[in-house]
Design an enzyme around this catalytic site. Structure first.
Site, PDB file in Angstrom:
ATOM      1  N   HIS A  94      36.232  34.205  47.851  1.00  0.00           N
ATOM      2  CA  HIS A  94      37.280  33.258  48.251  1.00  0.00           C
ATOM      3  C   HIS A  94      38.036  33.884  49.415  1.00  0.00           C
ATOM      4  O   HIS A  94      37.670  34.974  49.898  1.00  0.00           O
ATOM      5  CB  HIS A  94      38.186  32.912  47.067  1.00  0.00           C
ATOM      6  CG  HIS A  94      38.777  34.111  46.381  1.00  0.00           C
ATOM      7  ND1 HIS A  94      39.700  34.948  46.991  1.00  0.00           N
ATOM      8  CD2 HIS A  94      38.552  34.639  45.150  1.00  0.00           C
ATOM      9  CE1 HIS A  94      40.032  35.909  46.163  1.00  0.00           C
ATOM     10  NE2 HIS A  94      39.340  35.755  45.047  1.00  0.00           N
ATOM     11  N   GLU A  95      39.091  33.205  49.828  1.00  0.00           N
ATOM     12  CA  GLU A  95      39.806  33.644  51.023  1.00  0.00           C
ATOM     13  C   GLU A  95      40.392  35.059  50.903  1.00  0.00           C
ATOM     14  O   GLU A  95      40.558  35.755  51.902  1.00  0.00           O
ATOM     15  CB  GLU A  95      40.930  32.646  51.299  1.00  0.00           C
ATOM     16  CG  GLU A  95      41.168  32.359  52.750  1.00  0.00           C
ATOM     17  CD  GLU A  95      42.358  31.422  52.865  1.00  0.00           C
ATOM     18  OE1 GLU A  95      42.304  30.328  52.238  1.00  0.00           O
ATOM     19  OE2 GLU A  95      43.336  31.805  53.524  1.00  0.00           O
ATOM     20  N   GLY A  96      40.711  35.465  49.665  1.00  0.00           N
ATOM     21  CA  GLY A  96      41.208  36.835  49.465  1.00  0.00           C
ATOM     22  C   GLY A  96      40.167  37.849  49.928  1.00  0.00           C
ATOM     23  O   GLY A  96      40.439  38.738  50.744  1.00  0.00           O
ATOM     24  N   HIS A  97      38.934  37.689  49.422  1.00  0.00           N
ATOM     25  CA  HIS A  97      37.850  38.596  49.824  1.00  0.00           C
ATOM     26  C   HIS A  97      37.604  38.527  51.336  1.00  0.00           C
ATOM     27  O   HIS A  97      37.349  39.538  51.986  1.00  0.00           O
ATOM     28  CB  HIS A  97      36.537  38.210  49.131  1.00  0.00           C
ATOM     29  CG  HIS A  97      36.581  38.206  47.634  1.00  0.00           C
ATOM     30  ND1 HIS A  97      36.502  37.053  46.897  1.00  0.00           N
ATOM     31  CD2 HIS A  97      36.673  39.214  46.736  1.00  0.00           C
ATOM     32  CE1 HIS A  97      36.543  37.343  45.606  1.00  0.00           C
ATOM     33  NE2 HIS A  97      36.649  38.650  45.472  1.00  0.00           N
ATOM     34  N   GLN A 143      45.995  43.853  47.236  1.00  0.00           N
ATOM     35  CA  GLN A 143      47.193  44.156  46.451  1.00  0.00           C
ATOM     36  C   GLN A 143      47.281  43.253  45.211  1.00  0.00           C
ATOM     37  O   GLN A 143      48.050  43.504  44.301  1.00  0.00           O
ATOM     38  CB  GLN A 143      48.439  43.979  47.321  1.00  0.00           C
ATOM     39  CG  GLN A 143      49.697  44.487  46.634  1.00  0.00           C
ATOM     40  CD  GLN A 143      50.921  44.322  47.501  1.00  0.00           C
ATOM     41  OE1 GLN A 143      50.893  44.665  48.680  1.00  0.00           O
ATOM     42  NE2 GLN A 143      51.972  43.794  46.929  1.00  0.00           N
ATOM     43  N   MET A 174      33.229  41.647  43.528  1.00  0.00           N
ATOM     44  CA  MET A 174      32.328  41.194  42.469  1.00  0.00           C
ATOM     45  C   MET A 174      31.778  39.808  42.814  1.00  0.00           C
ATOM     46  O   MET A 174      31.244  39.115  41.947  1.00  0.00           O
ATOM     47  CB  MET A 174      33.048  41.163  41.121  1.00  0.00           C
ATOM     48  CG  MET A 174      33.524  42.553  40.703  1.00  0.00           C
ATOM     49  SD  MET A 174      33.789  42.719  38.935  1.00  0.00           S
ATOM     50  CE  MET A 174      35.056  41.506  38.651  1.00  0.00           C
TER      51      MET A 174
HETATM   52  P1  AMP Z   1      37.064  41.101  42.834  1.00  0.00           P
HETATM   53  O1  AMP Z   1      35.854  40.441  43.397  1.00  0.00           O
HETATM   54  O2  AMP Z   1      37.935  40.191  42.035  1.00  0.00           O
HETATM   55  O3  AMP Z   1      36.767  42.417  42.164  1.00  0.00           O
HETATM   56  O4  AMP Z   1      37.962  41.478  44.088  1.00  0.00           O
HETATM   57  C1  AMP Z   1      37.448  42.276  45.133  1.00  0.00           C
HETATM   58  C2  AMP Z   1      38.584  42.698  46.009  1.00  0.00           C
HETATM   59  O5  AMP Z   1      39.248  41.547  46.532  1.00  0.00           O
HETATM   60  C3  AMP Z   1      39.653  43.517  45.257  1.00  0.00           C
HETATM   61  O6  AMP Z   1      40.101  44.575  46.086  1.00  0.00           O
HETATM   62  C4  AMP Z   1      40.729  42.499  45.011  1.00  0.00           C
HETATM   63  O7  AMP Z   1      42.011  43.066  44.882  1.00  0.00           O
HETATM   64  C5  AMP Z   1      40.630  41.657  46.269  1.00  0.00           C
HETATM   65  N1  AMP Z   1      41.227  40.355  46.022  1.00  0.00           N
HETATM   66  C6  AMP Z   1      40.930  39.486  45.017  1.00  0.00           C
HETATM   67  N2  AMP Z   1      41.738  38.413  45.076  1.00  0.00           N
HETATM   68  C7  AMP Z   1      42.570  38.605  46.123  1.00  0.00           C
HETATM   69  C8  AMP Z   1      43.636  37.853  46.687  1.00  0.00           C
HETATM   70  N3  AMP Z   1      44.027  36.688  46.189  1.00  0.00           N
HETATM   71  N4  AMP Z   1      44.275  38.374  47.761  1.00  0.00           N
HETATM   72  C9  AMP Z   1      43.895  39.571  48.280  1.00  0.00           C
HETATM   73  N5  AMP Z   1      42.901  40.319  47.800  1.00  0.00           N
HETATM   74  C10 AMP Z   1      42.239  39.850  46.733  1.00  0.00           C
END
Ligand code: AMP
Length: 287
Positions: A34-37, A148, A30
């Site tokens: 950030h580093e997760g994405h 996760q 969405m």
């Molecule tokens: P979002 O933009 O919040 O819908 O997240 C997009 C994808 O990134 C989803 O599969 C989330 O689970 C993943 N995501 C978000 N935050 C993290 C994080 N801190 N560590 C790993 N993956 C993440």
């Protein structure tokens, strides 16, 4: 890197990739990266010839009183970050492009959606499945990458893929955290400095719950200890803090192999989620 905003443009890219027998990795997001994405994108980059990231704040997964309008957005910054992570294409459609019709056909998440986030966000996972099913049909990815961090979402998507035979492999990336343990999230930007300093208590609570469960075998005492840590160290309130089997999200019993301890906590106006998944031997599991 190119930005695609229409389904017609995307279909051309996918058609060409399929013709050239290139593997496709999809990273649904969405935005407000950030580093997760970016870790999801790095995994996709290492395993696929073509990497497509979607950036779409999906209205159908937000409830009426949730933060759809105010959800953080910064498309110019996202494109720079995605480019540096090696993404080939960003797919960033408008809401009208994604949902031009309402034919009244819905996908309904099953039993796994009745608890945890599903209990207080009715319809949320139906909206997630709707957009993910559309993205799978549009991109026809070989692999799709999820975090996760949203463990319940991953479990529900895996069930849809299995039960409806989507020809895609789901890859799950561990939770990426700040140095103090707070899970990275686009919503962390909402936190005031004071709230931000309290937020790592969520992860500390989950760690404590894990330790207590493994030591005492008591789900109840693990939950109450974890809630106490969060109450004592934050001004927030716990939406839920539960210990369940993973990925079926049922009560823990003798047959349970993988355990999830998951929490959603409101700190100020911000709802944060986090989880830990582990085996009965205490090994951390990356699903
Ligand atoms: P979002 O933009 O919040 O819908 O997240 C997009 C994808 O990134 C989803 O599969 C989330 O689970 C993943 N995501 C978000 N935050 C993290 C994080 N801190 N560590 C790993 N993956 C993440």
């Amino acid at each position: 890197m190119n930005v695609l905003t229409t389904i017609a443009q995307l279909r051309e890219v996918v058609k060409t990739a399929k013709y050239n027998r290139q593997s496709i990795g999809l990273v649904p997001t969405m935005g407000y990266l950030h580093e997760g994405h970016l870790t999801l994108a790095a995994h996709a980059r290492s395993e696929n010839e073509l990497v497509i990231m979607s950036i779409f704040v999906n209205p159908t997964q937000f409830g009426p009183n949730e933060d759809f309008e105010s959800y953080p957005r910064d498309f110019p910054r996202d494109t720079e970050l995605a480019k540096s992570a090696g993404v080939d294409y960003i797919f960033a459609p408008s809401v009208e492009e994604m949902y031009p019709h309402d034919g009244g056909i819905t996908i309904r998440a099953g039993r796994q959606a009745h608890i945890l986030c599903g209990a207080t966000r009715p319809g949320h996972f139906d909206g997630v499945l709707q957009v993910v099913a559309k993205l799978f049909n549009l991109m026809q990815p070989d692999r799709a990458y999820f975090g996760q961090k949203d463990a319940q979402q991953v479990a529900i998507i895996q069930t849809m893929v299995r039960d409806y035979n989507f020809p895609v492999t789901i890859r799950v990336v561990p939770v990426i955290r700040e140095e103090d343990g707070l899970a990275k999230s686009s919503r962390n930007i909402y936190l005031s400095a004071e709230e931000r300093s309290q937020a790592p208590a969520i992860q500390q609570g989950l760690q404590l719950a894990k330790r207590e469960l493994l030591e005492s075998g008591s789900v109840e005492s693990a939950i109450s200890l974890a809630k106490k840590i969060i109450h004592d160290n934050t001004d927030g309130h716990v939406d839920y803090l539960m210990i369940l089997s993973y990925p079926d999200l049922q009560e823990v019993d003798d047959q349970t192999d993988q355990i999830v301890v998951a929490a959603a906590v409101h700190i100020g106006e911000t709802r944060l989620i986090d989880n830990l998944i582990f085996s009965l031997k205490g090994e951390i599991i990356h699903v």
